[in-house]
Design an enzyme around this catalytic site. Structure first.
Site, short mmCIF file in Angstrom:
data_model
loop_
_atom_site.label_atom_id
_atom_site.label_comp_id
_atom_site.label_asym_id
_atom_site.label_seq_id
_atom_site.Cartn_x
_atom_site.Cartn_y
_atom_site.Cartn_z
N GLY A 1 37.28 38.81 31.53
CA GLY A 1 38.70 38.82 31.21
C GLY A 1 39.04 39.67 30.00
N CYS A 2 38.14 40.60 29.67
CA CYS A 2 38.23 41.30 28.40
C CYS A 2 39.27 42.40 28.41
CB CYS A 2 36.87 41.91 28.09
SG CYS A 2 36.89 43.03 26.71
N GLY A 3 40.00 42.54 27.30
CA GLY A 3 40.88 43.66 27.14
C GLY A 3 40.53 44.51 25.94
#
Length: 275
Positions: free
Chosen positions: A120-122
């Site tokens: 879920g990394c941004g």
């Protein structure tokens, strides 16, 4: 490591599970989405490790390179080689080796950025808030939105499930689709990470020399800021998502003059900061 033919990786694995239903249980076979560490290596130096579904990795690497601002255009990438290791005694993983123009490589080293991406990394891995890039490029007005069919978003929402083969099998992947002015889905990619799916889509469009200003992106996920930021980099005029947007996604879309619609269904959608 071996050269990777991404068609060799199905995008899912079979696992035995115990299914409980109405007070009874049984051992059955289920399909689970693949998630591998994928290292992106630029001119021999590892820059990022992202958790991805190990398909379409060349498109992913091109899309990531563009949407993260590592290169300005597809022609800045001279060569791509994909390798993998999938042995019984080792963690399955892949490496994508890219040769980029010297100017891009020097700029990359100056950023001193080493990412370890999660599903879920941004912004995983940036060293400080000061390095967070929230100033999107202005999306040019090419007239696409003026010719968008009134029911284009509804059509895309209706047609997307037919392009989500891995999601049907596993129930756990995101999709990013490219649609024309009528809402027809022309290209679609799936991944355990919603931003990875978008990078795969954008990379494919660039590799196929598709005009990214003459269509819109439809996503099976929520609209978070990095998805809008990535799309603005390549001039996408509109994003439609099935789920809700975040406040920062709305703000970035407004700055970029990118049309953002969410809660897209077959008979409705919500437009944000509409004039």
């Amino acid at each position: 490591m071996s050269r990777l033919d991404t068609d060799d990786q199905p995008g899912y694995v079979e696992r035995n599970v115990r299914r409980h239903r109405k007070g009874e249980s049984a051992i059955v076979t289920d399909n689970v989405g693949q998630e591998w560490p994928v290292a992106l290596v630029y001119n021999g130096i590892s820059h990022a490790v992202m958790m991805c579904t190990p398909r379409d990795l060349e498109a992913f690497a091109v899309g990531f390179s563009l949407t993260e601002g590592i290169v300005e255009r597809g022609s800045d990438i001279h060569d791509i080689e994909v390798y993998y290791r999938d042995e019984a005694d080792a963690l399955p993983h892949a490496e994508v080796h890219l040769q980029v123009v010297q100017q891009a490589f020097v700029s990359l080293k100056d950023k001193r950025r080493a990412l370890t991406g999660r599903t879920g990394c941004g912004v995983c891995g940036i060293e400080s808030i000061d390095l967070l890039d929230l100033q999107p490029e202005a999306v040019p007005d090419t007239g696409f939105l003026a010719k968008l069919a009134p029911d284009a978003i509804e059509r895309a929402a209706r047609d997307l499930p037919a392009h989500q083969r891995l999601t049907k099998l596993t129930g756990g992947l995101h999709a990013a689709a490219w649609c024309d002015e009528t809402g027809a889905v022309l290209h679609a990619f799936e991944d355990v990470g919603r931003h990875n799916a978008l990078d795969k889509l954008i990379g494919h469009l660039v590799l196929q020399r598709v005009d990214t200003t003459q269509g819109f992106v439809f996503l099976s996920s929520r609209a978070s800021y990095e998805l809008v930021r990535k799309s603005a980099r390549v001039g996408v005029p509109m994003i439609a998502t099935i789920s809700a947007p975040t406040s920062l996604a709305i703000a970035i879309a407004k700055k970029a003059s990118l049309r953002l619609v969410s809660f897209a269904r077959e008979n409705s959608f919500v437009e944000y900061d509409a004039d």
